[in-house]
Design an enzyme around this catalytic site. Sequence first.
Site, PDB file in Angstrom:
ATOM      1  N   HIS A  39       0.735  -1.424   0.102  1.00  0.00           N
ATOM      2  CA  HIS A  39      -0.108  -0.004  -0.220  1.00  0.00           C
ATOM      3  C   HIS A  39       0.798   1.368   0.125  1.00  0.00           C
ATOM      4  O   HIS A  39       2.236   1.225   0.311  1.00  0.00           O
ATOM      5  CB  HIS A  39      -0.877  -0.129   1.316  1.00  0.00           C
ATOM      6  N   GLU A 112      -2.218  -7.142   7.657  1.00  0.00           N
ATOM      7  CA  GLU A 112      -0.751  -7.182   8.121  1.00  0.00           C
ATOM      8  C   GLU A 112      -0.987  -7.903   9.646  1.00  0.00           C
ATOM      9  O   GLU A 112      -2.047  -8.139  10.085  1.00  0.00           O
ATOM     10  CB  GLU A 112      -0.413  -5.596   8.750  1.00  0.00           C
TER      11      GLU A 112
END
Length: 237
Positions: A39, A112
């Site tokens: 990202h 994550e």
Amino acid sequence: MTGSAGAQGPGAEGSGPEGSGLGWGAPLGKPTTTLLLRHGQTELSGMRRFSGRTDIPLTKEGIKQAAQAARRLAGSGAAAVITSPLQRARRTAEAVAEATGAPLVVYEEFMEAEFGAWQGLTFAEAGKKWPDELAAWAASPDAAPPDGESFAMVAMRVLTGLDRLMDAYRHQTTIVVSHVTPIKTLVCRALLAPPEAMFRMNLDVASLCHIDCFDNGSAVIRSFNDTCHLQPRRGRR
């Protein structure tokens, strides 16, 4: 290779040819190609802090990086853009999906790691308060931050996500928008490297990795930490 895609970077025409082999090995057949995109920038990534499950947005620079990555991947021919549900990944993935025209699919498995008590801290700050726990975490994939996930736990769910992807998009190209730990986990799997190897990898925000996975379980990394699309464009002479 930072800032370079090698001979053929993610989304390059003709990358991942059918019948390609490992070195001098026999042809392995058509690959399932995964283009792994970290990202864009967030406030915490800019300060090199543990972000984990903290659902923070992209910065203005991160939004710009998402657009740059989207332009890079527009011609990738991706069958799907697969994203972590956290908004920093999803916002990046939305830009890529719009550019490619591919459907957006959320995979919880590619979130994550949960860093527990360390979320929001730098490595040094965590080490100051939890020196023994941090040393154990850096030394063993089975050690976890306080109230967090170990690398072994992350690997179990990430590789479950990879199996799901391989079944759904076999012999196709997908773009996976995720985070440092899941992407490094997939790179380690491709290299047959131990989890400790993750500490020797640098993965910049909005960087790309290209992995071809084959039906026999082998894999080839064609690029790593590629940030060519983030470099300023040279003006025409």
